[in-house]
Enzyme design. Structure first.
Site, PDB file in Angstrom:
ATOM      1  N   ASP A  46       0.833  -1.205   0.000  1.00 24.34           N
ATOM      2  CA  ASP A  46       0.000   0.000   0.000  1.00 24.34           C
ATOM      3  C   ASP A  46       0.868   1.255   0.000  1.00 24.34           C
ATOM      4  OD1 ASP A  46       1.020   0.010   2.521  1.00 24.34           O
ATOM      5  OD2 ASP A  46      -0.900   0.240   3.560  1.00 24.34           O
ATOM      6  N   ASP A 106      10.138   3.870  20.518  1.00 23.97           N
ATOM      7  CA  ASP A 106      10.299   5.307  20.712  1.00 23.97           C
ATOM      8  C   ASP A 106       9.262   5.776  21.732  1.00 23.97           C
ATOM      9  OD1 ASP A 106      11.352   7.986  19.838  1.00 23.97           O
ATOM     10  OD2 ASP A 106      11.952   6.783  18.103  1.00 23.97           O
ATOM     11  N   ASP A 136      12.550  10.438  23.042  1.00 27.46           N
ATOM     12  CA  ASP A 136      12.651  11.554  22.115  1.00 27.46           C
ATOM     13  C   ASP A 136      12.848  12.882  22.857  1.00 27.46           C
ATOM     14  OD1 ASP A 136      12.194  12.317  19.234  1.00 27.46           O
ATOM     15  OD2 ASP A 136      10.631  13.545  20.147  1.00 27.46           O
ATOM     16  N   GLU A 162      17.443  11.071  23.881  1.00 26.29           N
ATOM     17  CA  GLU A 162      18.007  11.978  22.880  1.00 26.29           C
ATOM     18  C   GLU A 162      18.208  13.334  23.547  1.00 26.29           C
ATOM     19  OE1 GLU A 162      16.845  13.740  18.462  1.00 26.29           O
ATOM     20  OE2 GLU A 162      15.317  13.500  19.988  1.00 26.29           O
ATOM     21  N   HIS A 204      17.357   8.512  11.704  1.00 24.80           N
ATOM     22  CA  HIS A 204      16.302   8.976  10.799  1.00 24.80           C
ATOM     23  C   HIS A 204      16.295  10.495  10.604  1.00 24.80           C
ATOM     24  CE1 HIS A 204      14.899   9.601  14.799  1.00 24.80           C
ATOM     25  NE2 HIS A 204      13.949  10.375  14.348  1.00 24.80           N
ATOM     26  N   ASP A 205      17.146  11.210  11.347  1.00 24.43           N
ATOM     27  CA  ASP A 205      17.196  12.673  11.221  1.00 24.43           C
ATOM     28  C   ASP A 205      18.446  13.153  10.500  1.00 24.43           C
ATOM     29  OD1 ASP A 205      14.859  13.093  12.739  1.00 24.43           O
ATOM     30  OD2 ASP A 205      15.985  13.102  14.619  1.00 24.43           O
TER      31      ASP A 205
END
Ligand code: GLC
Ligand code: CA
Length: 530
Positions: free
Chosen positions: A27, A100, A196, A237, A309-310
């Site tokens: 999808d 996370d 986070d 983080e 991912h950043d």
């Protein structure tokens, strides 16, 4: 360090960004079943822990870091049942899972915010931070961090996207709710949390700072200092952390976090996300050697990472993503994962994925990129604009994982993907890499294998033995009589003399007799006892 803490040094994490890992039902969006399918791949690579980026219900304005229900799985990712299945399959294969945890803000679509905005006496009003006018000049995503809400008739604080409203941690009910969220996932069986921007939950109003406020430690202890969290692993983080903060946040007896991510090395080549800065690899050596020393002397655990991912892909950002891509990717892996701490590998890093280049804003999703674009599209010269965007965009890390060179890179069966495919997928993908004579994946595998077998690499003391040179990084690890020497040459051919008695265990170039090392050459040696 107690044994429990020392055992954390045996972890090797692999970070999965669920939207982009594997789309099992075609999808266009990655999902939990896709992750379950790929567990054999994780085992083959040799990791024993996974950090899963947010899998919660979310409108997806910030890739899932804008949560609208902390207890539900994002519909496109699957169901809670799929989550359980994934978790059980990981556990059955000896893989730990940390999820996370996003405590600083919720999506404005969260029930709490929807209630809060209704009126000043709504029981959820104080879950967020409201004011009649902006209380300071804080900026988020290129605009004021205070947004006026028509329904509420007041401004609310958002330190990220306007759809991510900051929670008011000074309210004990917020803290209670967040504890319950943790317990929900602990009861389900997760092994820990990546927290986070956790240093932002207490704002420092007095010093006009978004993070490291006066109640930070108290709030974190309230969350994790509990009996229930005794055996879980936590990594926070912390962008602004200095030595003292880290000592307090992660000291073993503090009841706070197991470890933190801090970004001093990553920040060396940029002033801010979209502002590159001159950089040389010897700065890595300087930063790493410094933190190795600090964490070692203070009995703390360090995190070994260069991508997430950043961040842009390390080969493109810090080395050579062309002719010497293999050498660059494997040199960084050697440099990082032979140090003292816990390795974190970000999906795609293990096959040397590179940054991409796009020049249409429709091809981007990252909200930091779209807000930068809005703010600078009429200010900067076109080429500059796109160069800066492609340097900084977080989408570099988020294109669908290239599994093979066929349809959609094997991510799915061809349905349009939520973010464009990685443009190089036909050339750079798992299958092609594994078949290549110089395979990044195989090197990672051997490296992790070595780490598993060597107590010196996992638990040994670290010592920087480079000397004054700025051309390379040479260090040693030692544990109980076992000694390992690690050499990472930077971008130029260099003559380097190794300590006596070094026998090579692994390297990213063929072994050679002389002591002239090639660009980005890396090697690991066992030092024979005299
Ligand atoms: C962290 C996340 C990032 C997110 C931000 C706000 O920095 O890693 O992806 O945008 O927090 O939640
Ligand atoms: Ca899917």
């Amino acid at each position: 360090m107690t044994e429990k803490y020392e055992n954390f040094l045996d972890f090797v994490f692999y970070q999965i960004y669920p939207r982009s890992f594997k789309d099992s039902n075609n999808d266009g969006m990655g999902d939990l079943r896709g992750i379950t399918e790929k567990i054999p791949y994780l085992l083959e690579l040799g990791v024993n822990a996974v950090w899963l980026s947010p899998h919660y219900k979310s409108p997806g304005k910030d890739g899932g870091y804008d949560i609208s229900d902390y207890r539900a799985v994002q519909e496109e990712f699957g169901t809670l049942e799929d989550f359980r299945e994934m978790l059980d399959a990981m556990h059955a294969n000896g893989i730990k899972l940390i999820v996370d945890f996003v405590p600083n803000h919720t999506s404005t679509e969260h029930y709490w915010f929807q209630e809060a905005r209704k009126s000043k006496d709504n029981p959820y009003r104080d879950f967020y931070i409201w004011a009649d006018k902006p209380l300071n000049d804080w900026v988020a995503c290129c605009e004021s961090a205070w947004k006026y809400d028509d329904v509420a008739g007041q401004y609310y604080l958002h330190c990220f996207d306007p759809t991510q409203a900051d929670l008011n941690w000074e309210n004990p009910r917020v803290r209670e709710e967040m504890k319950n969220v943790l317990d929900f996932w602990i009861d389900l069986g997760v092994d820990g949390f990546r927290c986070d921007v956790i240093d932002m939950i207490s704002k420092d109003w007095e010093n006009n700072r978004m993070n490291k406020g006066p109640h930070l430690h108290e709030y974190i202890r309230e969350l994790f200092g509990r009996e229930k969290c005794k055996n879980i692993f936590t990594v926070g983080e912390c962008w602004g952390a200095n030595v003292e903060n880290i000592r307090n946040l992660t000291g073993e007896n503090r009841g706070e976090l197991t470890t933190v991510f801090q970004f001093e090395h990553i920040n060396r080549n940029c002033r801010s996300r979209f502002e590159p800065k001159n950089f040389s690899l010897s700065e890595f050596r300087e930063v790493f050697a410094k933190w190795q020393k600090i964490t070692q002397e203070n009995d703390l655990i360090y995190t070994l990472f260069i991508e997430n991912h950043d961040q842009g892909r390390c080969v493109s950002r810090f080395a050579d993503d062309g002719a010497l891509r293999y050498e660059s990717a494997t040199m960084f892996a050697t440099m990082l994962y032979c140090m003292r701490g816990i390795p974190f590998i970000y999906q795609g890093q293990e096959i040397g994925v590179t940054n991409s280049y796009f020049d249409k804003i429709e091809d981007f999703d990252d909200m930091e990129t779209t807000s930068f674009y809005r703010a600078y599209k009429d200010v900067l010269d076109k080429d500059d604009l796109w160069n800066l965007i492609n340097f900084g965009t977080r989408d570099n890390a988020r294109h669908p994982m290239p599994w093979n060179g066929e349809t959609a890179g094997g991510f799915n069966e061809g349905a349009k993907t939520w973010l464009p495919l990685y443009p190089e997928y036909r050339k750079i993908n798992v299958e092609a890499d594994k078949q290549s004579e110089i395979s990044v994946f195989r090197y990672f595998k051997s490296l992790l294998g070595l780490r598993r077998q060597s107590e010196a690499l996992r638990r040994g003391i670290f010592e920087d033995i480079t000397g004054e040179a700025k051309t390379h990084f040479l260090y040693r690890r030692e544990y109980d009589g076992e000694e390992i020497v690690v050499l990472c040459n930077f971008e130029k051919e260099t003559e380097i003399s190794l300590p006596e008695g070094c026998v090579r265990l692994l390297g990213n170039y063929p072994e050679h007799e002389n002591n002239v090392f090639a660009p980005y050459e890396a090697a690991i040696y066992k030092k024979l006892k005299r």
